[in-house]
Design an enzyme around this catalytic site. Structure first.
Site, PDB file in Angstrom:
ATOM      1  N   ARG A  58      21.907  42.253  36.858  1.00 41.54           N
ATOM      2  CA  ARG A  58      21.939  41.297  35.745  1.00 41.54           C
ATOM      3  C   ARG A  58      23.347  40.843  35.387  1.00 41.54           C
ATOM      4  O   ARG A  58      23.510  39.838  34.681  1.00 41.54           O
ATOM      5  CB  ARG A  58      21.196  41.865  34.534  1.00 41.54           C
ATOM      6  CG  ARG A  58      19.702  42.032  34.834  1.00 41.54           C
ATOM      7  CD  ARG A  58      18.851  42.453  33.675  1.00 41.54           C
ATOM      8  NE  ARG A  58      19.386  43.564  32.946  1.00 41.54           N
ATOM      9  CZ  ARG A  58      18.933  43.974  31.776  1.00 41.54           C
ATOM     10  NH1 ARG A  58      17.925  43.363  31.200  1.00 41.54           N
ATOM     11  NH2 ARG A  58      19.485  45.013  31.175  1.00 41.54           N
ATOM     12  N   GLU A  95      22.294  56.612  32.883  1.00 41.59           N
ATOM     13  CA  GLU A  95      21.461  57.199  31.828  1.00 41.59           C
ATOM     14  C   GLU A  95      20.274  57.955  32.416  1.00 41.59           C
ATOM     15  O   GLU A  95      19.822  58.954  31.876  1.00 41.59           O
ATOM     16  CB  GLU A  95      20.983  56.079  30.897  1.00 41.59           C
ATOM     17  CG  GLU A  95      20.134  56.532  29.753  1.00 41.59           C
ATOM     18  CD  GLU A  95      19.620  55.372  28.916  1.00 41.59           C
ATOM     19  OE1 GLU A  95      18.911  55.654  27.952  1.00 41.59           O
ATOM     20  OE2 GLU A  95      19.910  54.209  29.241  1.00 41.59           O
TER      21      GLU A  95
END
Length: 170
Positions: A58, A95
């Protein structure tokens, strides 16, 4: 402009327990897209930038727009095995797992002033890996910019040695 209404939460994506910040509502709205592009460009006022690095995937949305407006080159950093030419790589933690990023070995020239762009700053591992790749090739990271920062993951601490700018914080 308040960009928060254009970001939606997706629960348990890409893994259970993760709340994904989806930017596609922002991208489909022409005014929000234009204003976000302008705001990201404003972050670079009075900076010399030779290359804009967009991070897979992105980061590829705004980075070429920024490069074009800045009169700079656009460079892709991709997940391992996606680039066709000679590459160097850097592994990092995110994460929800680990990943390896690659950049073409000739993408950055010694002394290039580089803007690193990605959509989200979470743990900071991705951006730090990209900065290391830029520096391995002799470039200087002049700024990292992001649409969103997830402050509770403390990614800014990992990037404390690099200037950073963010449109939205959660």
């Amino acid at each position: 402009m308040d960009f928060a209404p254009y970001i939606r939460d997706i629960e348990d994506f890409p893994k259970p327990g993760v709340v994904f910040k989806d930017i596609t509502p922002l991208l489909k709205d022409p005014i929000a897209l234009q204003k976000a592009s302008e705001a990201l460009l404003d972050f670079t006022a009075n900076m010399q930038i030779d290359k804009v690095v967009g991070v897979d995937s992105r980061g590829f949305i705004f980075a070429p727009m920024l490069a074009e407006k800045l009169g700079a080159g656009f460079v892709t950093v991709r997940k391992s095995g996606k680039l066709p030419y000679h590459t160097i790589s850097e592994s990092y933690n995110l994460e929800y797992g680990t990943e390896t990023l690659e950049i073409h070995s000739d993408a950055i020239e010694k002394g290039d002033k580089v803007l690193v762009h990605d959509d989200v700053l979470a743990t900071g591992g991705t951006a730090q890996a990209v900065c290391k790749l830029v520096e391995k090739l002799g470039g200087e990271v002049v700024q990292c910019n992001f649409l969103i920062e997830l402050t509770f993951l403390k990614g800014a601490e990992i990037l404390k040695d690099y200037p950073k700018k963010v449109l939205l914080q959660y």
